[in-house]
Design an enzyme around this catalytic site. Structure first.
Site, PDB file in Angstrom:
ATOM      1  N   GLU A 102     -11.178  -7.450 -41.438  1.00 42.35           N
ATOM      2  CA  GLU A 102     -12.057  -8.400 -40.753  1.00 42.35           C
ATOM      3  C   GLU A 102     -13.529  -8.141 -41.081  1.00 42.35           C
ATOM      4  O   GLU A 102     -14.022  -7.021 -40.896  1.00 42.35           O
ATOM      5  CB  GLU A 102     -11.847  -8.318 -39.242  1.00 42.35           C
ATOM      6  CG  GLU A 102     -12.665  -9.342 -38.475  1.00 42.35           C
ATOM      7  CD  GLU A 102     -12.303  -9.394 -37.001  1.00 42.35           C
ATOM      8  OE1 GLU A 102     -13.176  -9.789 -36.207  1.00 42.35           O
ATOM      9  OE2 GLU A 102     -11.159  -9.056 -36.656  1.00 42.35           O
ATOM     10  N   LYS A 286      -9.809  -6.742 -27.456  1.00 42.71           N
ATOM     11  CA  LYS A 286      -9.554  -6.861 -28.894  1.00 42.71           C
ATOM     12  C   LYS A 286     -10.757  -6.373 -29.673  1.00 42.71           C
ATOM     13  O   LYS A 286     -10.630  -5.714 -30.714  1.00 42.71           O
ATOM     14  CB  LYS A 286      -9.225  -8.303 -29.248  1.00 42.71           C
ATOM     15  CG  LYS A 286      -8.728  -8.510 -30.685  1.00 42.71           C
ATOM     16  CD  LYS A 286      -9.834  -8.879 -31.652  1.00 42.71           C
ATOM     17  CE  LYS A 286      -9.284  -9.152 -33.045  1.00 42.71           C
ATOM     18  NZ  LYS A 286     -10.363  -9.483 -34.013  1.00 42.71           N
ATOM     19  N   ASP A 302      -0.310   5.858 -35.807  1.00 36.37           N
ATOM     20  CA  ASP A 302       0.483   4.707 -35.375  1.00 36.37           C
ATOM     21  C   ASP A 302      -0.382   3.771 -34.542  1.00 36.37           C
ATOM     22  O   ASP A 302      -0.539   3.954 -33.342  1.00 36.37           O
ATOM     23  CB  ASP A 302       1.684   5.209 -34.562  1.00 36.37           C
ATOM     24  CG  ASP A 302       2.655   4.094 -34.191  1.00 36.37           C
ATOM     25  OD1 ASP A 302       2.297   2.913 -34.337  1.00 36.37           O
ATOM     26  OD2 ASP A 302       3.767   4.412 -33.742  1.00 36.37           O
ATOM     27  N   HIS A 400     -20.985 -12.852 -37.813  1.00 34.85           N
ATOM     28  CA  HIS A 400     -19.628 -12.825 -38.343  1.00 34.85           C
ATOM     29  C   HIS A 400     -19.476 -13.792 -39.511  1.00 34.85           C
ATOM     30  O   HIS A 400     -18.906 -13.441 -40.542  1.00 34.85           O
ATOM     31  CB  HIS A 400     -18.648 -13.176 -37.230  1.00 34.85           C
ATOM     32  CG  HIS A 400     -17.213 -13.156 -37.672  1.00 34.85           C
ATOM     33  ND1 HIS A 400     -16.514 -11.983 -37.834  1.00 34.85           N
ATOM     34  CD2 HIS A 400     -16.353 -14.145 -37.995  1.00 34.85           C
ATOM     35  CE1 HIS A 400     -15.282 -12.254 -38.223  1.00 34.85           C
ATOM     36  NE2 HIS A 400     -15.162 -13.566 -38.338  1.00 34.85           N
TER      37      HIS A 400
END
Length: 449
Positions: A102, A286, A302, A400
């Site tokens: 991202e 998130k 993990d 972004h």
């Protein structure tokens, strides 16, 4: 408890266990270099060897090794690996390897770390690396009586569990205790869940606690008179917590268009929205995981387990809410805190088998799984700060999309210097679309012809 509970800086230790000089995470002009030059800067800072350079620069996972890691291997799949700079945590500088696709994640974390480092950086602490193994017991006639019997004989259960891992015991770990949870009503009748509370030291701990659970299952069946079904770890590592905090004065946050006090207040207000509204909390959290997951992936840990534990922790009150908190203290400074489960390891699994993961751990220079967990939550808090700061000012899309424009330029067919030219024009026009990028690319190439 972790050594960082006191906030003391630790000496740097490489993945090979040798001491190394302290590094400076403020790598000037890194973003303007080509990838090979950036790798050279990092290699110089942390003394990477030829094998580690190869693993990071040319793809770190040989096909033969991948074939032994999972089933039905047909190839490997790569993600970009970036370095977040400027991080000072408990008085020590860190370079942070982040594997992520991202745009803006690495840049945003680095920028917030730069602001924080001028004001003491991040302070972290953590609890002991405790994991839970669960043993499910069914067909128990007297579940509360069975619970009492298990607790009465817990010393024998603990001894049997510890007998299976002499190495862990020698390192100071092992099963520390027993919990027994009674569920009087379930879709299959009364049920017991016997928890083994295990200090797994520098391992993530899944294999260790699973083996212990399977070992003690016959003993628990005999004590309870029931039937054991599941014998498995829980990824809700609520006893294995890592914490990070940061404090910055409002003037450190100001921009050309916004006063620092306005931005600080906006960050607190944005966090308040996430605290009360699960729809907002999902995206808020998130953003935190945008910082944490790339470190987990880069170090061969993990990330699915970390995500699972994080979201259960966010809902532990019975209602899903924000993982972080942002406040204004008595001096008017912005204070951010983050506490969450963080079950990371330095030994076992891909952390030892994946060459790039081993190189990433050397770049970090962490001494223990607890230290790795603390670094991860500090980066998560920095990422959260960056997202909230953007939301409190010009909005999330400006920065972004400026970085996303590079991806769009590449999709449109741009190469070499064309990428930056087209991406810059797309961002300037606030119109980041593939068709527009193609038009710009055609015009650029036509002008050169």
């Amino acid at each position: 408890m972790s050594g960082s509970e006191t906030g003391a800086a630790r000496p740097a230790i490489t993945s090979q266990g040798a001491a190394r000089p302290a590094i400076n995470s403020r790598l000037e002009n890194l973003r303007n270099l080509v990838p090979a030059e950036r790798l050279g800067k990092v290699a110089e800072a942390v003394a990477l060897g030829d094998g580690e350079l190869e693993a990071l620069g040319r793809g770190g996972l040989p096909l033969a090794l991948a074939n032994g890691m999972i089933e039905n291997v047909i190839g490997t799949f790569e993600l970009p690996l970036g370095i977040a700079t400027n991080f000072t945590i408990n008085g020590r500088d860190y370079l942070i390897p982040m594997a992520v696709e991202e745009p803006s994640v690495v840049a945003a974390a680095s920028y917030m770390a730069r602001i924080a480092r001028a004001h003491g950086g991040f302070q972290t602490s953590s609890s002991a690396p405790i994991m839970r193994a669960q043993v499910q017991v069914l067909d128990v006639a007297d579940p509360h009586g069975a619970r009492a019997r298990v607790l009465k004989d817990q010393d024998a259960i603990i001894a049997a569990a510890n007998a299976r891992d002499k190495v862990l015991i020698s390192l100071g770990g092992g099963c520390r205790g027993i919990e027994v949870h009674v569920f009087d009503r379930t879709p299959v009748g009364p049920m017991l869940a016997v928890h083994l509370i295990v200090d797994v030291r520098d391992a993530m701990g899944a294999n260790t606690v699973n083996t212990m659970a399977e070992t003690v299952a016959p003993i628990i069946e005999r004590i309870t008179g029931g039937v054991v079904r599941l014998r498995i770890l829980s990824n809700y590592a609520d006893l294995r917590l890592a914490r990070a905090a940061v404090t910055v004065p409002p003037e450190a946050l100001k921009t050309e268009d916004y006063a620092g006090e306005r931005i600080a207040r906006g960050i607190v207000e944005a966090c308040a929205f996430a605290i009360v509204d699960p729809y907002r909390a999902a995206t808020h959290n998130k953003g935190i995981m945008n910082g944490i997951d790339p470190i987990v992936v880069a170090t061969g840990n993990d990330w699915r387990a970390i995500e699972a534990g994080a979201h259960v922790w966010a809902a532990r009150s019975g209602r899903y809410t924000a993982l972080s908190n942002w406040e204004i203290d008595g001096k008017g400074h912005l204070v951010g805190t983050l506490e969450m489960p963080m079950a990371l390891g330095l030994v076992g699994g891909a952390t030892k088998t994946h060459p790039a993961a081993r190189a990433a751990l050397k770049i970090l220079g962490v001494q223990s799984a607890q230290e790795l967990a603390e670094v991860a939550v500090a980066v998560g808090l920095a990422q959260n700060m960056a997202a909230l700061r953007a939301l409190a000012t010009e909005g999330i899309q400006k920065g972004h999309m400026a970085l996303h424009a590079r991806n769009i330029a590449i999709v449109a067919g741009a190469a070499g210097d064309e990428i930056e030219t087209v991406a810059g024009a797309l961002a300037a026009d606030h119109d980041v679309r593939v068709d527009r990028a193609k038009e710009m690319l055609e015009a650029l190439r036509g002008g050169k012809g």
